[in-house]
Design a protein around this motif. Structure first.
Motif, PDB file in Angstrom:
ATOM      1  N   PRO A 195       2.511  -8.972   2.287  1.00  0.00           N
ATOM      2  CA  PRO A 195       2.329  -8.240   3.452  1.00  0.00           C
ATOM      3  C   PRO A 195       1.710  -6.831   2.868  1.00  0.00           C
ATOM      4  N   GLU A 196       1.887  -6.295   1.801  1.00  0.00           N
ATOM      5  CA  GLU A 196       1.638  -4.868   1.453  1.00  0.00           C
ATOM      6  C   GLU A 196       0.106  -5.163   1.288  1.00  0.00           C
ATOM      7  N   THR A 197      -0.456  -5.989   0.680  1.00  0.00           N
ATOM      8  CA  THR A 197      -1.907  -6.147   0.618  1.00  0.00           C
ATOM      9  C   THR A 197      -2.591  -5.954   1.960  1.00  0.00           C
ATOM     10  N   VAL A 198      -2.029  -6.518   2.886  1.00  0.00           N
ATOM     11  CA  VAL A 198      -2.682  -6.482   4.326  1.00  0.00           C
ATOM     12  C   VAL A 198      -2.447  -5.171   4.802  1.00  0.00           C
ATOM     13  N   VAL A 199      -1.241  -4.418   4.676  1.00  0.00           N
ATOM     14  CA  VAL A 199      -0.746  -3.329   5.323  1.00  0.00           C
ATOM     15  C   VAL A 199      -1.954  -2.115   4.565  1.00  0.00           C
ATOM     16  N   ALA A 200      -2.123  -2.411   3.369  1.00  0.00           N
ATOM     17  CA  ALA A 200      -3.242  -1.611   2.629  1.00  0.00           C
ATOM     18  C   ALA A 200      -4.631  -1.594   3.262  1.00  0.00           C
ATOM     19  N   GLN A 201      -4.899  -2.859   3.488  1.00  0.00           N
ATOM     20  CA  GLN A 201      -6.288  -3.177   4.231  1.00  0.00           C
ATOM     21  C   GLN A 201      -6.522  -2.396   5.448  1.00  0.00           C
ATOM     22  N   LEU A 202      -5.483  -2.632   6.146  1.00  0.00           N
ATOM     23  CA  LEU A 202      -5.416  -1.916   7.560  1.00  0.00           C
ATOM     24  C   LEU A 202      -5.144  -0.521   7.618  1.00  0.00           C
ATOM     25  N   CYS A 203      -4.826   0.069   6.546  1.00  0.00           N
ATOM     26  CA  CYS A 203      -4.671   1.672   6.346  1.00  0.00           C
ATOM     27  C   CYS A 203      -3.344   1.865   6.996  1.00  0.00           C
TER      28      CYS A 203
END
Length: 365
Positions: free
Chosen positions: A28-36
């Motif tokens: 999830p942290e990868t996606v959270v980072a990609q979504l700002c």
């Protein structure tokens, strides 16, 4: 200058938000980072946002990221609680300080007249220096003997949302958990100091925010960037990076900026049905939201309704109540669209584990 219509902008947004195709990102942290970051003032909503974007997402993945401190709940963009990675929270928080204070003062200006911000911040930090998590009420009670006049709510909001960078600790935000807000300074929770702003006149953080925003939301105008983050001082970042960006115009004549190699799918790219949580930034992350929601339905995007995307646009709201997943269309759905909505709703019902016994689409009849 190339003109991008709303459909082209829509497909660009969906691609970058992982709403055209779920991502195979492992964490999830990868996606959270990609979504700002993800809007998270409603604690359970990020789970739905990640399920709609990640293949095989399981709630325990986000629980582990929160308890493992790779993601954190904190006041940031627009003074709303966001779920962001630990690195982004530390790198971006100082850049948001002024905005956070101004927004709290804008709400409670008369209540906080005469309060010395520096003294209050110092007193609050002294209380929190023992490393013990506190509720907002507990923090206010510890300092209110020195500031007895302002209402507790005003003092508390100023302390935890603006003056002291705070993390909201688990179990707040864990799957199926109901818990009040307990705060701890970000630096203490994450074990690292907040990155300071540079002493010179440059704004590398603002430039990073612009690049990251465009990667997740572009093509977009400066007003869209400002609406997303709440920061007013980013025209300098746009100016500094202008030569690195490509420029388009939208149907309203606005100048839009983008990263040269960012995805801009063909406008006819099929878009699957997606169920979004309340306050999802795919909708709220713009000043001009016409790429994803009709003007007539803008109120839905700020009223806390969960929404359904059909052909990439907000076409219905949804809710779960009494073991029923109810869907209320905002426009008539074709038979094929209704079938696709029901199919995705069935998958959502399995994910929610709510013993949902019925999926109902309100036809108005």
């Amino acid at each position: 200058m190339t003109l991008l219509d709303n459909r082209a902008l829509n497909r660009a947004t969906l691609a970058r938000q992982h709403l055209l195709q779920r991502t195979a990102a492992p964490a999830p942290e990868t996606v959270v980072a990609q979504l700002c970051g993800m809007q998270a003032q409603e604690p359970q909503e990020p789970f739905i946002g990640l399920w709609s974007r990640m293949s095989g997402f399981a709630p325990k993945q986000l629980d582990e990221a929160l308890t493992g401190r790779t993601v954190v709940r904190t006041h940031l963009m627009r003074r709303t609680v966001h779920l962001v990675t630990a690195g982004d929270a530390l790198a971006w928080r100082a850049r948001h300080d002024t905005m956070l204070r101004q927004r709290v003062l804008g709400t409670y200006r008369s209540d906080l007249a005469g309060v010395d911000m520096a003294q209050l911040a110092a007193a609050g930090r002294a209380v929190m220096a023992d490393g013990q998590p506190r509720t907002m009420r507990e923090l206010v009670e510890a300092v209110e003997d020195r500031w007895p006049a302002p209402p507790r709510r005003a003092l508390g909001e100023l302390l935890v949302a603006a003056l002291i960078p705070m993390a909201q600790l688990p179990p707040r935000g864990l799957w199926r958990r109901t818990a009040g807000v307990r705060n701890l300074p970000l630096a203490a929770w994450l074990g690292r100091d907040i990155d300071p702003l540079p002493a010179d006149d440059g704004d590398p953080v603002g430039q990073q925010l612009l690049r990251r925003y465009l990667a997740a939301y572009g093509p977009a105008a400066g007003a869209d960037l400002r609406a997303w983050c709440g920061l007013a001082g980013l025209p300098a970042a746009v100016k500094a990076l202008r030569d690195e960006l490509v420029v388009f115009r939208d149907e309203r004549g606005r100048e839009l900026f983008d990263l040269p190699d960012a995805p801009r799918p063909h406008p006819d790219t099929p878009a699957p049905v997606r169920f979004l949580p309340a306050f999802d930034n795919a909708v709220l992350g713009y000043h001009d939201r016409s790429r994803i929601i009709d003007d007539a339905h803008l109120g839905v995007s700020v009223a806390g309704h969960r929404v359904v995307l059909v052909d990439g646009r907000v076409a219905a709201t949804w809710r779960v109540r009494d073991h029923r997943l109810g869907i209320s269309p905002l426009r008539p759905l074709t038979a094929r669209e209704e079938e696709a909505v029901r199919a995705e709703a069935g998958e959502l019902a399995v994910f929610l584990e709510d013993d949902i016994e019925q999926i109902r689409i309100d036809t108005g009849n």
